[in-house]
Each structure stands twice: as C-alpha cells, then as structure tokens.
Design a protein around this motif. Structure first.
Motif, short mmCIF file in Angstrom:
data_model
loop_
_atom_site.label_atom_id
_atom_site.label_comp_id
_atom_site.label_asym_id
_atom_site.label_seq_id
_atom_site.Cartn_x
_atom_site.Cartn_y
_atom_site.Cartn_z
N GLU A 1 49.46 -44.01 55.53
CA GLU A 1 49.04 -42.65 55.87
C GLU A 1 47.65 -42.63 56.50
OE1 GLU A 1 48.21 -38.31 53.75
OE2 GLU A 1 49.24 -39.87 52.61
N ALA A 2 46.77 -43.50 56.00
CA ALA A 2 45.39 -43.52 56.49
C ALA A 2 45.27 -44.18 57.86
CB ALA A 2 44.50 -44.25 55.49
N LYS B 1 40.27 -44.04 49.81
CA LYS B 1 39.45 -43.74 50.98
C LYS B 1 39.18 -45.06 51.68
CE LYS B 1 35.34 -41.48 52.70
NZ LYS B 1 34.03 -40.91 52.41
N LEU C 1 42.76 -39.80 50.31
CA LEU C 1 44.19 -39.52 50.27
C LEU C 1 44.68 -39.70 48.84
CD1 LEU C 1 45.20 -41.52 53.47
CD2 LEU C 1 44.82 -39.05 53.26
N LYS D 1 42.62 -41.68 59.25
CA LYS D 1 42.20 -40.60 58.37
C LYS D 1 41.08 -41.11 57.47
CE LYS D 1 46.71 -38.40 58.40
NZ LYS D 1 47.54 -39.42 59.01
N ASP D 2 39.87 -40.65 57.74
CA ASP D 2 38.70 -41.06 56.96
C ASP D 2 38.41 -40.01 55.90
OD1 ASP D 2 36.52 -42.39 56.03
OD2 ASP D 2 35.20 -41.81 57.67
#
Length: 195
Positions: A82-83, A22, A6, A2-3
């Motif tokens: 999460e990322a 990030k 968050l 995920k870019d």
C-alpha cells in the motif's frame, strides 16, 4: 508513495494482528508477537530499514509459532504494498551484505510489483530460543508475496543460527531502505512507464 502512517487489522481463526507502518520513519518500533526472538528480528528490521512500526499479534502459539510469523509477514507485506505502489521518485532497486560476527548474508531486491522469493544456502535446522529456524523463510516469503517485491536473500557464510537469521533480517532492512531512497530524477523507474 505514501509517506504517512498506514494501519491494518487482520483477524483469522489463528491470529489477531493490528499493525501500523510508516516507511519514512526513524526506526521506532513497538513489537509484541508473543515470539521473543521474532520480536527481536522485527525490531532490528525496523531499525535498519528506518521504518516506524507497531505490531501486536495474538496467535495460536500453543500450537506453534508458524501462523504468527507468517501472518505478521502477510500484514507487513500488505502495508508495504500500500505504501510503495505505484512506484515513483525512488531508487526501486536495493542491495546489501550484512555481517554479524562469522555470518554474512546478502539481500538484493526490486520493488517491481512482481512477487518472487529466492532464499538460498540456508540449511540450518533447529531453533533459536523457541523460534524454529525455517520460520524465517516463511516470513520473507509472506512479505515478498504480499508486498509484490522480488526478493533474493542468500547466506554467504555462517555457523551460528542467531547470527545468520539476524544478518538476513538486517540485510533485507538495509536493501529495502536503499530501494526506498528518494530520487526525484528517477520519476517512474521502469521502461513500462508504470510499476
């Protein structure tokens, strides 16, 4: 992967933390934990990992700094998890040796979705400013366990506690940056087919 930015808010009886992360940033950080040396370490971590981070922590620092340091590690680890997962199109493995004057610290890590910490050869006692030396290990443990990262950090040499701890944070940062390096040829970097 995920870019994007968050966000998380985590509130307990001991700490109240809000954070943004990030993973493909420019190393811009706004850090306020109430623990000066720890803020300095987090800024160095973000800068060298090229993470954009905002962290605000109000903790029970009248007791000591343990809860604030550990809980910030939990929050950073949660955001990293999460990322990062599921892992795809990145190197997955990263390593680094960072020197700071007489100190040298190595870090090797695997974005494996398996949490493990090896923290070796750190026998120092005492404080850097008001920061208890052993809290560095608590931070790295909290990050690795909550991000599901296999993380090995080892002091190779050093005498100055500030230099040793800062080299550890920077070594982790550089290893993480290398593990997160995009490589579309990798696809899912596991023979299992998923991480």
């Amino acid at each position: 992967m995920k870019d994007k930015i968050l966000k998380i808010v985590r509130t307990t009886k001991e700490t109240d933390i809000s954070a943004e992360l990030k993973i493909y940033g420019e190393g811009r950080c706004e850090i306020a934990t109430g623990v000066g040396f720890f803020d300095h370490m987090l800024e160095a971590f973000g800068k060298h990992a090229l993470l954009d981070m905002k962290i605000s922590c109000k903790g029970d620092t009248h007791v000591d700094f343990h809860h604030s340091v550990e809980d910030v590690g939990i929050v950073i680890g949660t955001l990293l998890k999460e990322a990062i997962y599921p892992v795809s199109g990145i190197e997955r493995f990263g390593d680094s040796v960072v020197v700071m004057d007489e100190a040298a610290v190595s870090c090797a890590l695997d974005l494996s979705n398996r949490a493990f910490l090896v923290y070796e050869n750190f026998n120092e006692k005492g404080k850097v400013g008001e920061f208890d030396i052993e809290l560095a290990e608590e931070f790295f443990r909290a990050v690795s366990m909550n991000a599901n990262i296999t993380l090995h950090i080892a002091k190779l040499r050093g005498r100055n506690n500030h230099h040793i701890i800062e080299a550890a944070f920077k070594s982790f940062a550089v290893a993480l940056r290398r593990a997160l390096a995009k490589n579309p040829r990798v696809n899912t970097p596991s023979t299992k087919g998923v991480l």
